[in-house]
Design a protein around this motif. Structure first.
Motif, mmCIF file in Angstrom:
data_model
loop_
_atom_site.group_PDB
_atom_site.id
_atom_site.type_symbol
_atom_site.label_atom_id
_atom_site.label_comp_id
_atom_site.label_asym_id
_atom_site.label_seq_id
_atom_site.Cartn_x
_atom_site.Cartn_y
_atom_site.Cartn_z
ATOM 1 N N TYR A 73 0.843 -1.194 0.000
ATOM 2 C CA TYR A 73 0.000 0.000 0.000
ATOM 3 C C TYR A 73 0.874 1.238 0.000
ATOM 4 O O TYR A 73 1.666 1.436 0.932
ATOM 5 N N ARG A 74 0.783 2.036 -1.063
ATOM 6 C CA ARG A 74 1.509 3.299 -1.184
ATOM 7 C C ARG A 74 3.000 3.183 -0.869
ATOM 8 O O ARG A 74 3.579 4.018 -0.173
ATOM 9 N N ARG A 111 8.885 -0.595 5.394
ATOM 10 C CA ARG A 111 9.305 0.029 4.132
ATOM 11 C C ARG A 111 10.777 -0.321 3.948
ATOM 12 O O ARG A 111 11.577 -0.153 4.872
ATOM 13 N N ASP A 112 11.126 -0.791 2.764
ATOM 14 C CA ASP A 112 12.508 -1.189 2.467
ATOM 15 C C ASP A 112 13.043 -2.180 3.500
ATOM 16 O O ASP A 112 14.155 -2.040 4.011
ATOM 17 N N SER A 113 12.240 -3.168 3.847
ATOM 18 C CA SER A 113 12.611 -4.244 4.786
ATOM 19 C C SER A 113 12.869 -3.761 6.207
ATOM 20 O O SER A 113 13.483 -4.472 7.001
ATOM 21 N N LEU A 171 -4.644 -4.763 9.225
ATOM 22 C CA LEU A 171 -4.403 -4.131 7.925
ATOM 23 C C LEU A 171 -5.135 -2.798 7.810
ATOM 24 O O LEU A 171 -4.593 -1.830 7.259
ATOM 25 N N SER A 172 -6.327 -2.709 8.345
ATOM 26 C CA SER A 172 -7.074 -1.439 8.318
ATOM 27 C C SER A 172 -6.338 -0.368 9.097
ATOM 28 O O SER A 172 -6.246 0.788 8.666
ATOM 29 N N TRP A 213 -2.877 4.485 9.139
ATOM 30 C CA TRP A 213 -1.626 5.124 9.558
ATOM 31 C C TRP A 213 -0.894 5.696 8.343
ATOM 32 O O TRP A 213 -0.434 6.843 8.379
ATOM 33 N N VAL A 214 -0.789 4.919 7.267
ATOM 34 C CA VAL A 214 -0.113 5.393 6.065
ATOM 35 C C VAL A 214 -0.835 6.611 5.501
ATOM 36 O O VAL A 214 -0.196 7.606 5.109
#
Length: 72
Positions: free
Chosen positions: A6-7, A36-38, A61-62, A67-68
């Motif tokens: 996601y994004r 992000r990036d492991s 997941l929601s 948060w994102v």
């Protein structure tokens, strides 16, 4: 465990089996982790307790998507 992209982030929804006094029915705590990036960006605490592992994972997941949307 469920995962989603996601994004630019990798999202993980977790279900943690709750065994209060080892009496059925089983219940599951839900949580989420964002990477992000492991690398772990942020992880939630317990978001609630659910009747199924799928509900717990979906809640995680929601939370991650929200948060994102607010911080990413």
């Amino acid at each position: 465990m469920q995962t989603d992209q996601y994004r630019g982030y990798t999202l993980w929804g977790h279900a943690i089996l709750q065994q209060e006094n080892h009496v059925p029915p089983e219940r599951f705590a839900g949580s989420g982790t964002i990477m992000r990036d492991s690398k772990v960006v942020v992880a939630s605490g317990v978001l609630g307790v659910f009747d199924t592992d799928e509900e717990a994972e979906s809640a995680g997941l929601s939370w991650c998507r929200a948060w994102v949307d607010n911080h990413g």
